[in-house]
Design a protein around this motif. Structure first.
Motif, PDB file in Angstrom:
ATOM      1  N   ALA A 142       0.835  -1.205   0.000  1.00 59.50           N
ATOM      2  CA  ALA A 142       0.000   0.000   0.000  1.00 59.50           C
ATOM      3  C   ALA A 142       0.871   1.257   0.000  1.00 59.50           C
ATOM      4  O   ALA A 142       0.569   2.237  -0.695  1.00 59.50           O
ATOM      5  CB  ALA A 142      -0.921  -0.012   1.220  1.00 59.50           C
ATOM      6  N   LEU A 143       1.948   1.231   0.754  1.00 57.04           N
ATOM      7  CA  LEU A 143       2.865   2.372   0.789  1.00 57.04           C
ATOM      8  C   LEU A 143       3.558   2.549  -0.559  1.00 57.04           C
ATOM      9  O   LEU A 143       3.724   3.672  -1.042  1.00 57.04           O
ATOM     10  CB  LEU A 143       3.900   2.178   1.893  1.00 57.04           C
ATOM     11  CG  LEU A 143       3.392   2.351   3.325  1.00 57.04           C
ATOM     12  CD1 LEU A 143       4.404   1.801   4.328  1.00 57.04           C
ATOM     13  CD2 LEU A 143       3.108   3.823   3.623  1.00 57.04           C
ATOM     14  N   LEU A 144       3.948   1.444  -1.183  1.00 59.29           N
ATOM     15  CA  LEU A 144       4.598   1.521  -2.496  1.00 59.29           C
ATOM     16  C   LEU A 144       3.637   2.063  -3.549  1.00 59.29           C
ATOM     17  O   LEU A 144       4.027   2.858  -4.413  1.00 59.29           O
ATOM     18  CB  LEU A 144       5.111   0.134  -2.904  1.00 59.29           C
ATOM     19  CG  LEU A 144       6.304  -0.399  -2.104  1.00 59.29           C
ATOM     20  CD1 LEU A 144       6.584  -1.852  -2.479  1.00 59.29           C
ATOM     21  CD2 LEU A 144       7.549   0.454  -2.346  1.00 59.29           C
ATOM     22  N   ALA A 145       2.392   1.644  -3.470  1.00 60.73           N
ATOM     23  CA  ALA A 145       1.380   2.134  -4.417  1.00 60.73           C
ATOM     24  C   ALA A 145       1.158   3.629  -4.230  1.00 60.73           C
ATOM     25  O   ALA A 145       1.032   4.386  -5.201  1.00 60.73           O
ATOM     26  CB  ALA A 145       0.076   1.368  -4.221  1.00 60.73           C
ATOM     27  N   LYS A 146       1.134   4.055  -2.988  1.00 60.98           N
ATOM     28  CA  LYS A 146       0.953   5.474  -2.688  1.00 60.98           C
ATOM     29  C   LYS A 146       2.159   6.282  -3.163  1.00 60.98           C
ATOM     30  O   LYS A 146       2.023   7.414  -3.638  1.00 60.98           O
ATOM     31  CB  LYS A 146       0.756   5.655  -1.183  1.00 60.98           C
ATOM     32  CG  LYS A 146       0.208   7.008  -0.776  1.00 60.98           C
ATOM     33  CD  LYS A 146      -0.125   7.026   0.715  1.00 60.98           C
ATOM     34  CE  LYS A 146      -0.667   8.393   1.134  1.00 60.98           C
ATOM     35  NZ  LYS A 146      -0.966   8.425   2.587  1.00 60.98           N
ATOM     36  N   ALA A 147       3.331   5.688  -3.054  1.00 55.40           N
ATOM     37  CA  ALA A 147       4.556   6.378  -3.469  1.00 55.40           C
ATOM     38  C   ALA A 147       4.588   6.625  -4.973  1.00 55.40           C
ATOM     39  O   ALA A 147       5.186   7.602  -5.433  1.00 55.40           O
ATOM     40  CB  ALA A 147       5.777   5.564  -3.049  1.00 55.40           C
TER      41      ALA A 147
END
Length: 396
Positions: A142-147
């Motif tokens: 989820a953090l990678l997608a947000k990044a």
């Protein structure tokens, strides 16, 4: 009303088959030693069929994967045919088999389970660990997608956080991505990602203890660093104090020992705290006297630890008997407390020598229930090569 999709792990014979089934929960290899571990083979098959394990696997695709001992080209090809682009753990991990190795949808290994829980076939413990790691993967992804939709310092922050999600391995080459997002490191996350706590290489060999701790304190106070990084920094600080200051810095060591549990109460480093206290923080002991190793670096009052022969009302002699060393001990104050109450003190500064006054006399006006004796030394940090006994007697 829509019916929620049930969570269900799937089983594939090999990676090529698994690719068409994979979801955001990725892949899980159940690796056993083919030809040299029949028990591991059976165990992996049982685990893959266990409802608790299937539930813990979420929507991941499970594959039974062989590990051949000392593989030749043909054996390597056999392993590759099953695992495909999912790379087996390297020997440097010192992983034991059978093992459960977890991968993201993009083939990135993020966790593995082996050792006692697997050997003992503790399904409950294995399932709990799988659930924990899978939850970490979902947070990481989820953090990678947000990044992907962020830029600059915000992107650097998200990438850093993704690489430091608890219960998931770090992300290979993430530092390069953080540097691309923030080339000038205005956010500070490049420095945070590169930070190694001083363990791989000592950057402080020529620095003073004060300079080292000033640098480390900034890291501990910086919200950009992770709890794990801060705890390791505390451990490194304690090591530096030990090397550069020795036993005399017991109070300073205690400062960092007290902080370590705050950054992870159940970690291995936290579990070492009692051992460090026992072995490295001896303090000023009545039975041992003073020496360059247990004297403080400043004139702050230091308690004389141990069972003190002080109880009845009356006057007590506290004698400092020198036993050697290049320097003479300097005493600035001796104070007697009953519990937390100061009942007697002498602030006469004395340089302790055989032919000089080396006795302090303190009078307890009443019986002392909880005697505590504090001593203030006046030696400079470079003049602490001194040792001797501390003798307490009831004055005649």
């Amino acid at each position: 009303m829509a019916v929620p999709v049930a969570q269900a792990a799937q089983v594939a014979q090999n990676y090529d088959q698994a690719k068409s089934l994979v979801t955001e929960d990725g892949y899980i290899l159940f690796i056993y030693g083919k030809g040299w571990d029949k028990k591991g083979d059976m165990q992996c098959r049982r685990l893959m069929a266990d409802p608790a394990i299937q539930k813990a696997a979420g929507n991941a695709v499970m594959i039974l994967a062989p590990l051949l001992q000392f593989p030749d080209d043909a054996a390597k090809a056999e392993m590759k045919a099953v695992a495909g682009d999912l790379v087996y753990p390297s020997a440097s991990l010192k992983i034991s088999y059978p093992a459960i190795v977890m991968y993201s949808k993009t083939n990135r290994r993020y966790a593995y389970i082996c050792g006692p829980d697997v050997v003992k076939n503790d399904v409950k413990a294995i399932a709990a660990r799988m659930e924990k790691h899978l939850k970490a993967l979902r947070t990481q992804e989820a953090l990678l997608a947000k990044a992907e939709g962020a830029q600059g310092g915000e992107k650097a922050k998200l990438l850093f956080e993704a690489s430091h999600v608890q219960d998931a391995e770090g992300i290979d080459k993430i530092l390069n991505e953080i540097k691309k997002a923030d080339p000038e490191d205005k956010s500070g996350y490049v420095a945070a990602q590169e930070y190694n706590n001083g363990f791989q290489k000592d950057p402080d060999a020529a620095a003073t203890l004060e300079e080292v701790l000033a640098r480390l304190d900034k890291v501990i106070a910086d919200p950009r660093y992770t709890a794990e990084q801060k705890q390791k920094t505390c451990a490194y600080a304690i090591g530096c104090i030990r090397r550069k200051g020795g036993y005399n810095q017991a109070e300073l060591m205690q400062k960092y020992l007290d902080q370590m549990p705050k950054f992870g109460p159940d970690t291995l480093l936290t579990k070492t705290v009692p051992v460090i206290k026992r072995d490295w923080i001896t303090g000023l002991q009545y039975a041992e006297g003073w020496n360059g190793g247990n004297m403080p670096m400043n004139d702050k009052p230091t308690e004389l630890e141990g069972k003190l022969p002080i109880a009845a009302a009356g006057t007590y002699s506290i004698e400092f008997a020198p036993k050697g060393g290049r320097n003479k001990a300097v005493i600035k104050r001796v104070a007697l407390y009953d519990g937390k109450k100061l009942i007697a003190e002498d602030k006469t500064e004395k340089t302790i020598a055989d032919n000089a006054d080396k006795v302090y006399k303190l009078t307890a006006p009443a019986a002392v229930k909880e005697p505590h004796l504090f001593i203030s030394f006046g030696n400079k940090p470079t003049e602490r090569d001194t040792r001797g006994e501390i003798i307490i007697t009831a004055a005649q």
